[in-house]
Design an enzyme around this catalytic site. Structure first.
Site, mmCIF file in Angstrom:
data_model
loop_
_atom_site.group_PDB
_atom_site.id
_atom_site.type_symbol
_atom_site.label_atom_id
_atom_site.label_comp_id
_atom_site.label_asym_id
_atom_site.label_seq_id
_atom_site.Cartn_x
_atom_site.Cartn_y
_atom_site.Cartn_z
ATOM 1 C CB THR A 159 -0.939 0.014 1.221
ATOM 2 O OG1 THR A 159 -0.161 -0.180 2.419
ATOM 3 C CG2 THR A 159 -1.970 -1.099 1.105
ATOM 4 C CG ASP A 160 4.139 4.078 1.584
ATOM 5 O OD1 ASP A 160 3.903 4.881 0.656
ATOM 6 O OD2 ASP A 160 4.895 4.344 2.534
#
Length: 235
Positions: free
Chosen positions: A166-167
């Site tokens: 997610t990052d």
């Protein structure tokens, strides 16, 4: 072999082939400092301590919140069971990725301390030797097509395991001296079915290249992105 320590207010999971002694103290930076085994540190939301183990160097990280909320409650999270805590979830996700031959740090040990309805968390994981993140490398030189291919292959292998990073940005991708690409920092990442989110991962990565191009004038062009994307599609 994975082992666990479970008490009313404490949960630890660890790989006893990598660490076995003083398991309840190994999450305390002072423990390592007193033994003169701290080999460095890095500042982020908190301090990540790099420590020397018998078989490798490790990174010790205490989980901290970011943003405005993090200034109020810096390191406490709502408790919903040991396996759903951030350090234990990241530990097991790294285990899964390692089992599928994705270049990620080896998980060594994770700890959760329960405090009423909340918990605090720590993770000890492998420090990748002789590696720099892409921001540091690209400030010095452009990458080769072979290096972009190596990065793309690790992202594709991660996606084949259905792991949503997610990052995904160029601070969380490393290159070592042998040209191997590594992906790090899987806090709040998870396995997810489907395909659409994979494109979102790639677009996030592209935005980070453009952001650092404007911010630090890294040695990168849109043609480099095409090299990475082509390699991703072809693997």
């Amino acid at each position: 072999m994975l082992k666990t320590v479970e008490q009313k207010k404490l949960y630890i999971v660890f790989d006893d082939s990598l660490i076995s002694d003083n398991i309840e103290r190994c999450f305390d930076a002072q423990f390592w400092l007193k033994q003169d085994k701290v080999v460095g540190s890095a500042k982020g939301r908190g301090t990540t301590w790099f420590v020397q183990l018998a078989k490798m160097q490790a990174a010790l990280r205490h989980y901290r919140r970011g943003g405005l909320f993090g200034k109020i409650i810096s390191d406490h999270y709502i408790f919903n069971g040991w396996q759903k805590t951030r350090s234990v979830a990241e530990f097991h996700l790294l285990q899964t990725l390692k089992q599928h031959d994705v270049n990620v740090p080896k998980p060594i040990a994770a700890r959760v301390i329960k405090r009423n309805f909340c918990y605090q968390a720590d993770l000890l994981s492998e420090k990748i030797p002789n590696a720099q993140d892409l921001v540091a490398v690209l400030q010095q030189r452009p990458l080769t097509e072979t290096e972009y291919s190596a990065i793309a292959i690790q992202i594709k292998k991660m996606h084949q395991v259905q792991v949503n990073h997610t990052d995904l940005n160029i601070h969380n991708i490393l290159l070592d001296n042998d040209g191997k690409a590594w992906i790090i920092d899987f806090d709040k990442c998870y396995q997810q079915q489907g395909e659409a989110w994979k494109e979102a991962n790639l677009q996030r990565l592209l935005r980070s290249f453009n952001k650092e191009l404007n911010k630090r004038q890294i040695k990168w062009t849109q043609n480099d992105w095409q090299s990475l994307f082509n390699a991703y599609q072809q693997f």
